[in-house]
Design an enzyme around this catalytic site. Structure first.
Site, PDB file in Angstrom:
ATOM      1  N   ASP A 197      -3.681   6.800  -1.773  1.00  0.00           N
ATOM      2  CA  ASP A 197      -4.913   6.379  -2.431  1.00  0.00           C
ATOM      3  C   ASP A 197      -4.551   5.791  -3.794  1.00  0.00           C
ATOM      4  O   ASP A 197      -3.436   5.978  -4.302  1.00  0.00           O
ATOM      5  CB  ASP A 197      -5.853   7.578  -2.608  1.00  0.00           C
ATOM      6  CG  ASP A 197      -7.297   7.158  -2.846  1.00  0.00           C
ATOM      7  OD1 ASP A 197      -7.570   5.942  -2.802  1.00  0.00           O
ATOM      8  OD2 ASP A 197      -8.138   8.045  -3.068  1.00  0.00           O
ATOM      9  N   ASN A 215      -4.227   2.604  -4.625  1.00  0.00           N
ATOM     10  CA  ASN A 215      -3.400   1.397  -4.598  1.00  0.00           C
ATOM     11  C   ASN A 215      -4.061   0.228  -5.339  1.00  0.00           C
ATOM     12  O   ASN A 215      -3.393  -0.520  -6.047  1.00  0.00           O
ATOM     13  CB  ASN A 215      -3.099   1.000  -3.151  1.00  0.00           C
ATOM     14  CG  ASN A 215      -2.216   2.009  -2.453  1.00  0.00           C
ATOM     15  OD1 ASN A 215      -1.018   2.063  -2.658  1.00  0.00           O
ATOM     16  ND2 ASN A 215      -2.831   2.842  -1.610  1.00  0.00           N
ATOM     17  N   GLY A 216      -5.377   0.075  -5.163  1.00  0.00           N
ATOM     18  CA  GLY A 216      -6.084  -1.019  -5.823  1.00  0.00           C
ATOM     19  C   GLY A 216      -6.039  -0.896  -7.332  1.00  0.00           C
ATOM     20  O   GLY A 216      -5.741  -1.855  -8.044  1.00  0.00           O
ATOM     21  N   HIS A 220       0.844  -1.197   0.000  1.00  0.00           N
ATOM     22  CA  HIS A 220       0.000   0.000   0.000  1.00  0.00           C
ATOM     23  C   HIS A 220       0.881   1.251   0.000  1.00  0.00           C
ATOM     24  O   HIS A 220       0.813   2.069   0.935  1.00  0.00           O
ATOM     25  CB  HIS A 220      -0.914  -0.017   1.237  1.00  0.00           C
ATOM     26  CG  HIS A 220      -2.362   0.105   0.913  1.00  0.00           C
ATOM     27  ND1 HIS A 220      -3.071  -0.904   0.306  1.00  0.00           N
ATOM     28  CD2 HIS A 220      -3.249   1.139   1.089  1.00  0.00           C
ATOM     29  CE1 HIS A 220      -4.320  -0.521   0.145  1.00  0.00           C
ATOM     30  NE2 HIS A 220      -4.462   0.715   0.603  1.00  0.00           N
ATOM     31  N   ALA A 223      -2.525  -1.544  -8.554  1.00  0.00           N
ATOM     32  CA  ALA A 223      -2.171  -2.967  -8.492  1.00  0.00           C
ATOM     33  C   ALA A 223      -2.804  -3.734  -9.654  1.00  0.00           C
ATOM     34  O   ALA A 223      -2.160  -4.576 -10.284  1.00  0.00           O
ATOM     35  CB  ALA A 223      -2.626  -3.558  -7.153  1.00  0.00           C
TER      36      ALA A 223
END
Length: 376
Positions: A199, A201-202, A195, A205
């Site tokens: 903000d 990160n998702g 992480h 990824a």
């Protein structure tokens, strides 16, 4: 250097085998350029919509399409800007693939900076890793319903070294020897675990996993979108990522856990997505296929292919060898093929020594049959 830990199980292996099958299916299907362009655009739109939807973006698929078509960069609603950012990030990945840009910390920071552009002003070249939070403020991933921390990532001071170690693994021989789906799944998991940013990160990824798959040829000509399957079962997606591990990073995630549960889920989603793409590609191909080819029986299709790859003429013995039967059998089958106009005698009268393709089928190509021209 980061060292992921997992063991292959039957379910992972089965999904990997299915992924290869569907990948080969899509790669072998010849489609018109305009159809390929249409499928790529649709997949890119779905990736943008569903990857941002996972993080709570409220726009529907049509609204996402409209927001992208506006192309107003950083104007409009925050939700519109968010989807345009992700669309631009996917374009960045496409360009990076063409230029063969390797994965580095700078690459990940640049990718994140595109995903997380906010407001007006000059676009930053690279993001910075998150820093320490204010005293009394806990940096964590919170449950949207209960408000309780679901995951407390590593401290900001540890992020630079963790990222350095992570990127070193991505570029290691050990990682390159792994099947691309496994490498992509591990990369997505570990970036989310570290992480590294406040903000986004998702999304970063998932985009990184997309890049790893695409540079290894697992983007199915750009037709693939896995994110819609995550959205259809968000709770399952988050549960698989958590793997029943402790909330605090330092309580067990700092010593790499067994990633088999997550990888099993990741490749299963890939399998489902690839199966759907293969089905769509096959349907598109059938819509474009020459109606004469649709009338051919399986044996007849093989004979026509043989004739197209043997300079237009073939002997009964060569056909017999293809079907593992005696020449006399081919002589009998050929009577029906001649009657249908599929083949014609090329030499010989009472005893036919060679056949050629029938006049009604003489303009067919290997692509018309569903084979790539390199088969010649």
């Amino acid at each position: 250097m980061y060292q992921p830990r997992f063991k292959y199980n039957d379910r992972i292996v089965k999904s990997l085998m299915s992924i290869e099958k569907y990948k080969n299916t899509v790669e072998m299907l010849p489609l018109p350029k305009d159809i390929e362009k249409e499928l790529r655009k649709e997949a890119k739109l779905k990736m943008t919509h569903y990857s941002t939807r996972i993080e709570g973006n409220p726009l529907g698929l049509e609204e996402v399409s409209e927001a992208i078509m506006k192309n107003r960069d950083r104007q409009g609603l925050k939700a519109e800007q968010e989807v345009r950012n992700y669309w631009n990030a996917l374009s960045f990945l496409s360009t990076s693939k063409r230029l063969k840009i390797p994965i580095s910390e700078d690459f990940i920071k640049r990718l994140h900076s595109i995903i997380e552009v906010r407001g007006s002003g000059r676009r930053t070249e690279e993001s910075e890793y998150r820093g320490p939070t204010r005293p009394g403020v806990l940096f964590a991933v919170y449950d949207s319903v209960t408000g309780q921390p679901e995951y407390i990532p590593p401290e900001a001071n540890d992020v630079p070294q963790l990222m350095k170690s992570f990127v070193a693994w991505i570029n290691s021989d050990d990682a390159r020897e792994l099947p691309a789906p496994i490498r992509a799944g591990i990369a997505a998991y570990q970036l989310l675990t570290i992480h590294p940013f406040y903000d986004g990160n998702g999304r970063t990824a998932r985009a990184l996993a997309t890049y790893i798959l695409s540079i290894k040829g697992y983007d199915l000509k750009g037709f693939n979108s896995m994110e819609e399957y995550y959205v259809s079962d968000l709770q399952g997606y988050y549960t698989k990522l958590q793997m029943n591990l402790p909330v605090l990073y330092y309580d067990g995630r700092n010593n790499p856990p067994d990633l088999a549960p997550w990888l099993e889920y990741f490749v299963l989603i890939m399998e489902k997505a690839f199966q759907k793409v293969a089905r769509i590609a096959q349907n598109k191909y059938k819509q474009q296929i020459d109606p004469r080819v649709n009338k051919l029986e399986p044996r007849e299709l093989i004979v026509v292919k043989l004739l197209l790859t043997k300079n237009g003429e073939i002997t009964p013995k060569e056909i017999a060898g293809e079907f593992n039967v005696v020449t006399r059998t081919i002589t009998e089958w050929a009577k029906e093929w001649i009657r249908k106009g599929i083949i014609e005698p090329a030499s010989g009268t009472e005893r036919i020594r060679t056949y050629k393709i029938g006049r009604a089928y003489s303009d067919l190509t290997l692509s018309d049959l569903g084979y790539v021209e390199t088969d010649q």
